[in-house]
Enzyme design. Structure first.
Site, PDB file in Angstrom:
ATOM      1  N   HIS A 165       0.818  -1.300  -0.007  1.00 24.36           N
ATOM      2  CA  HIS A 165      -0.019  -0.064   0.219  1.00 24.36           C
ATOM      3  C   HIS A 165       0.892   1.222  -0.038  1.00 24.36           C
ATOM      4  CE1 HIS A 165      -3.122   2.802   1.145  1.00 24.36           C
ATOM      5  NE2 HIS A 165      -3.854   1.793   0.693  1.00 24.36           N
ATOM      6  N   GLU A 213      -7.756  -5.273  -0.516  1.00 23.78           N
ATOM      7  CA  GLU A 213      -8.265  -6.092  -1.658  1.00 23.78           C
ATOM      8  C   GLU A 213      -8.369  -7.539  -1.336  1.00 23.78           C
ATOM      9  OE1 GLU A 213      -9.903  -4.205  -3.303  1.00 23.78           O
ATOM     10  OE2 GLU A 213      -8.980  -2.987  -4.620  1.00 23.78           O
TER      11      GLU A 213
HETATM   12  N1  ACO Z   1       3.841  -7.569  -4.834  1.00 21.17           N
HETATM   13  C1  ACO Z   1       5.191  -7.787  -4.945  1.00 21.17           C
HETATM   14  N2  ACO Z   1       5.874  -6.644  -5.083  1.00 21.17           N
HETATM   15  C2  ACO Z   1       5.398  -5.512  -4.408  1.00 21.17           C
HETATM   16  C3  ACO Z   1       4.155  -5.430  -4.142  1.00 21.17           C
HETATM   17  C4  ACO Z   1       3.315  -6.582  -4.348  1.00 21.17           C
HETATM   18  N3  ACO Z   1       2.211  -6.495  -3.821  1.00 21.17           N
HETATM   19  N4  ACO Z   1       3.882  -4.039  -3.542  1.00 21.17           N
HETATM   20  C5  ACO Z   1       5.039  -3.555  -3.861  1.00 21.17           C
HETATM   21  N5  ACO Z   1       6.054  -4.279  -4.245  1.00 21.17           N
HETATM   22  C6  ACO Z   1       7.403  -3.919  -4.585  1.00 21.17           C
HETATM   23  C7  ACO Z   1       7.511  -3.010  -5.725  1.00 21.17           C
HETATM   24  O1  ACO Z   1       7.449  -3.584  -6.992  1.00 21.17           O
HETATM   25  C8  ACO Z   1       8.812  -2.267  -5.335  1.00 21.17           C
HETATM   26  O2  ACO Z   1       9.870  -3.073  -5.598  1.00 21.17           O
HETATM   27  P1  ACO Z   1      11.220  -2.572  -6.365  1.00 21.17           P
HETATM   28  O3  ACO Z   1      11.788  -1.565  -5.594  1.00 21.17           O
HETATM   29  O4  ACO Z   1      11.948  -3.872  -6.805  1.00 21.17           O
HETATM   30  O5  ACO Z   1      10.659  -1.959  -7.743  1.00 21.17           O
HETATM   31  C9  ACO Z   1       8.738  -2.342  -3.687  1.00 21.17           C
HETATM   32  O6  ACO Z   1       8.099  -3.251  -3.487  1.00 21.17           O
HETATM   33  C10 ACO Z   1       8.105  -0.998  -2.916  1.00 21.17           C
HETATM   34  O7  ACO Z   1       7.010  -0.709  -3.624  1.00 21.17           O
HETATM   35  P2  ACO Z   1       6.194   0.591  -3.061  1.00 21.17           P
HETATM   36  O8  ACO Z   1       6.832   1.687  -3.458  1.00 21.17           O
HETATM   37  O9  ACO Z   1       5.878   0.266  -1.739  1.00 21.17           O
HETATM   38  O10 ACO Z   1       4.947   0.490  -3.886  1.00 21.17           O
HETATM   39  P3  ACO Z   1       4.039   1.697  -4.215  1.00 21.17           P
HETATM   40  O11 ACO Z   1       3.754   2.528  -3.048  1.00 21.17           O
HETATM   41  O12 ACO Z   1       4.461   2.401  -5.570  1.00 21.17           O
HETATM   42  O13 ACO Z   1       2.661   1.018  -4.817  1.00 21.17           O
HETATM   43  C11 ACO Z   1       0.856  -0.544  -4.563  1.00 21.17           C
HETATM   44  C12 ACO Z   1       1.494   0.470  -3.709  1.00 21.17           C
HETATM   45  C13 ACO Z   1       0.484  -0.050  -6.088  1.00 21.17           C
HETATM   46  C14 ACO Z   1      -0.486  -0.525  -3.830  1.00 21.17           C
HETATM   47  C15 ACO Z   1       1.535  -1.725  -4.681  1.00 21.17           C
HETATM   48  O14 ACO Z   1       1.931  -2.133  -3.445  1.00 21.17           O
HETATM   49  C16 ACO Z   1       0.955  -3.001  -5.618  1.00 21.17           C
HETATM   50  O15 ACO Z   1       0.890  -2.938  -6.634  1.00 21.17           O
HETATM   51  N6  ACO Z   1       0.240  -4.063  -4.805  1.00 21.17           N
HETATM   52  C17 ACO Z   1      -0.736  -5.016  -5.606  1.00 21.17           C
HETATM   53  C18 ACO Z   1      -1.930  -4.214  -6.125  1.00 21.17           C
HETATM   54  C19 ACO Z   1      -2.857  -4.141  -5.037  1.00 21.17           C
HETATM   55  O16 ACO Z   1      -3.018  -4.929  -4.081  1.00 21.17           O
HETATM   56  N7  ACO Z   1      -3.602  -2.778  -5.374  1.00 21.17           N
HETATM   57  C20 ACO Z   1      -4.503  -2.618  -4.047  1.00 21.17           C
HETATM   58  C21 ACO Z   1      -4.231  -1.521  -3.388  1.00 21.17           C
HETATM   59  S1  ACO Z   1      -5.251  -0.932  -2.064  1.00 21.17           S
HETATM   60  C22 ACO Z   1      -6.456   0.172  -2.965  1.00 21.17           C
HETATM   61  O17 ACO Z   1      -5.932   0.963  -3.814  1.00 21.17           O
HETATM   62  C23 ACO Z   1      -7.802   0.029  -2.510  1.00 21.17           C
END
Ligand code: ACO
Length: 351
Positions: free
Chosen positions: A242, A297
């Site tokens: 998140h 989610e």
């Molecule tokens: N699975 C695998 N890797 C992840 C996930 C995940 N669910 N979430 C973050 N990461 C990774 C990123 O790829 C990133 O890796 P990198 O440094 O190698 O590129 C690292 O963790 C850090 O990511 P963040 O900066 O924390 O992610 P960001 O804040 O940009 O994204 C998000 C948040 C979009 C929700 C992300 O966690 C994600 O894509 N989750 C999966 C989709 C999801 O569940 N969405 C619903 C969110 S809740 C809502 O909106 C109602």
């Protein structure tokens, strides 16, 4: 420059407070866990909208207004809407009014389940059912989708879901709705912006893929290998991570509690919990400096599945709850009276 805007404060709001460090969500003074068990959809509407419109109807008047909105929406189902529920919602909402007034707001909120259910039934080759204005919003939603009356436990669980997701600070869809509202385009345009942002898999499009993931893993003994392979491909595991929460999303537990109230779900919950703990362990090992936790989610998917809602409709059902927040935020932005217009830095070729 801050491309994700995470360090930018772009609004003051009285609507909800997301404390990502403490894992707490307060919706107008009430913790989300409490609101989820004490409020119906109609109660959440009053909670969020009070003060933003001159006079909200009393409880009976509100039920009547939402029922009338559902009936009026039913009359707008022709020409036929697409069988994709989010597209149907967008096309349906685009057929409604676009003012900043209460009657437009009630129509947008009331019409949503009619459009989503019509799309679900179109996908099954069935004609839409006529709404029953005498039922509560959640009860009629389930009836319109399933073609049969829902029992009280299912209605309570859907209410708990709609209330849990009704507002969540300046998330992407709410920000989109506020930007559009700031141009004075109207509430219809603001919710269309909101649902268009919600649709993406990084925001409200995740719960369908959560079930796809549970299905693909299939059994707990296959989980570790499956998760490792997904992470090696740099896939995002849906329902985890998140932008704001650094601890567990409080809505995950509110929704898990709501699923538990439904008969016959314990086995599915146990499987989901098993997958969840393995995903969290793998994410912690892979990203030791960045806590990635369960988000709303994951248990949304388990709850909506238990209610018999097809996964193609999950994002549309999310929008049915979040529309309350979009409209309240739109009205708050209108009251603020300032056009949202950030700047960019030009990095293209010189003249
Ligand atoms: N699975 C695998 N890797 C992840 C996930 C995940 N669910 N979430 C973050 N990461 C990774 C990123 O790829 C990133 O890796 P990198 O440094 O190698 O590129 C690292 O963790 C850090 O990511 P963040 O900066 O924390 O992610 P960001 O804040 O940009 O994204 C998000 C948040 C979009 C929700 C992300 O966690 C994600 O894509 N989750 C999966 C989709 C999801 O569940 N969405 C619903 C969110 S809740 C809502 O909106 C109602």
């Amino acid at each position: 420059m801050d491309s994700g805007l995470e360090s930018v404060v772009a609004a003051e709001t009285v609507l909800s407070d997301v404390d990502g460090g403490a894992g707490r969500l307060i919706i107008r003074g009430v913790p989300v866990e409490a609101l989820a068990v004490t409020c119906s959809f109609e109660g959440a509407l009053r909670h969020l909208w009070t003060g933003w419109f001159e006079a909200l109807p009393d409880a009976a008047g509100l039920a009547q207004a939402l029922g009338t909105a559902r009936l009026m929406a039913h009359d707008l189902l022709w020409p036929q809407l697409p069988s994709d529920p989010v597209l149907a919602l967008r096309q349906g909402w685009a057929r409604l009014g676009d003012t900043e007034a209460l009657d437009c707001a009630l129509m947008l909120a009331g019409a949503a389940p009619v459009f989503v259910a019509a799309a679900v039934r179109a996908g099954q080759g069935l004609a839409p059912l006529r709404p029953d204005p005498g039922l509560s919003h959640a009860a009629d939603t389930l009836r319109l989708m399933r073609g049969a009356p829902a029992d009280a436990a299912d209605v309570r669980a859907l209410d708990a879901y709609l209330v849990t997701v009704c507002d969540h600070g300046l998330n992407a869809s709410t920000f989109a709705a506020r930007v559009v509202a700031s141009t004075r385009a109207g509430l219809g345009s603001a919710v269309l912006a909101g649902v268009s942002a919600l649709k993406g898999p990084l925001h409200g499009g995740a719960p369908g893929p959560v079930l796809d993931m549970l299905d693909a893993i299939g059994s707990l003994d296959r989980a570790e290998a499956w998760i490792e392979a997904a992470l090696a491909r740099k896939d995002r595991l849906m329902g985890f991570g998140h932008r704001v929460y650094r601890v567990r999303d409080p809505r995950a537990d509110a929704l898990k509690a709501a699923v538990r109230t439904l008969p016959g779900t314990l086995g599915r919950i146990a499987f989901a919990e098993g997958i969840e703990s393995q995903v969290l362990a793998r994410l912690a090992a892979r990203y030791p400096d960045r806590r990635l936790e369960t988000n709303v989610e994951f248990y949304t998917a388990v709850l909506l599945e238990a209610l018999g809602i097809p996964r193609s409709a999950f994002t549309g059902v999310f929008a049915m709850g979040r529309v309350l927040g979009w409209i309240a935020h739109a009205r708050e932005q209108i009251a603020e009276g300032r056009l949202v217009r950030p700047r960019s830095i030009y990095v293209g070729p010189p003249a």
